[in-house]
Design a protein around this motif. Structure first.
Motif, short mmCIF file in Angstrom:
data_model
loop_
_atom_site.label_atom_id
_atom_site.label_comp_id
_atom_site.label_asym_id
_atom_site.label_seq_id
_atom_site.Cartn_x
_atom_site.Cartn_y
_atom_site.Cartn_z
N THR A 38 0.85 -1.18 0.00
CA THR A 38 0.00 0.00 0.00
C THR A 38 0.89 1.24 0.00
OG1 THR A 38 -1.83 1.10 1.09
CG2 THR A 38 -0.18 0.13 2.51
N THR B 252 0.91 5.61 0.97
CA THR B 252 0.25 6.65 1.76
C THR B 252 0.61 8.01 1.21
OG1 THR B 252 0.01 7.59 3.96
CG2 THR B 252 2.13 6.63 3.46
N PRO C 162 4.95 8.18 6.31
CA PRO C 162 4.61 6.92 6.99
C PRO C 162 4.86 7.01 8.49
CG PRO C 162 6.11 6.55 5.15
CD PRO C 162 5.99 8.01 5.33
N CYS D 294 5.15 2.06 8.74
CA CYS D 294 3.86 1.37 8.60
C CYS D 294 2.78 2.37 8.27
CB CYS D 294 3.52 0.58 9.86
SG CYS D 294 3.37 1.60 11.32
N VAL D 295 1.64 1.88 7.80
CA VAL D 295 0.51 2.73 7.44
C VAL D 295 -0.36 2.98 8.65
CG1 VAL D 295 -1.53 2.91 5.97
CG2 VAL D 295 0.55 1.89 5.09
N HIS D 296 -0.52 1.97 9.50
CA HIS D 296 -1.40 2.09 10.67
C HIS D 296 -0.90 1.13 11.75
CE1 HIS D 296 -5.06 2.41 13.06
NE2 HIS D 296 -5.06 1.11 13.14
#
Length: 92
Positions: A69, A71, A75, A85-87
């Motif tokens: 993915t 963003t 990040p 990481c995204v989340h």
């Protein structure tokens, strides 16, 4: 003369109080242990039954995903592994 024992004998103390404490605490601790064991087993079974799917095929509910993915923002950095990481969710 015998040296004093570091552990008092139950015969010297009020054995009834100790017995009542054990009768109450023992089953309560067993119930708590069983509750956490059952909850952990349910979570483990759910994770084992969840199949990996591509990101494009996500549906509602528990999911294990694979893919990449992007963003539009900077990040995030995960607190445990210090990786981008995204989340992430950090709950204490």
């Amino acid at each position: 003369m015998n040296p004093p024992s570091p552990f008092p004998l139950l015969a010297e103390s009020d054995a009834n109080i100790v017995a009542y404490i054990l009768l109450i605490a023992g089953p309560l601790l067993a119930m708590v242990f069983f509750f956490f064991w059952r909850k952990t087993k349910q979570t483990r079974d759910l994770m084992a039954a969840t199949e990996t799917s591509p990101i494009g095929q996500l549906t509602e509910g528990p999911a294990e995903i694979r893919g990449r993915t992007a963003t539009s923002e900077v990040p995030l950095t995960s607190p445990w592994r210090q990786q981008s990481c995204v989340h992430y969710r950090f709950h204490i």
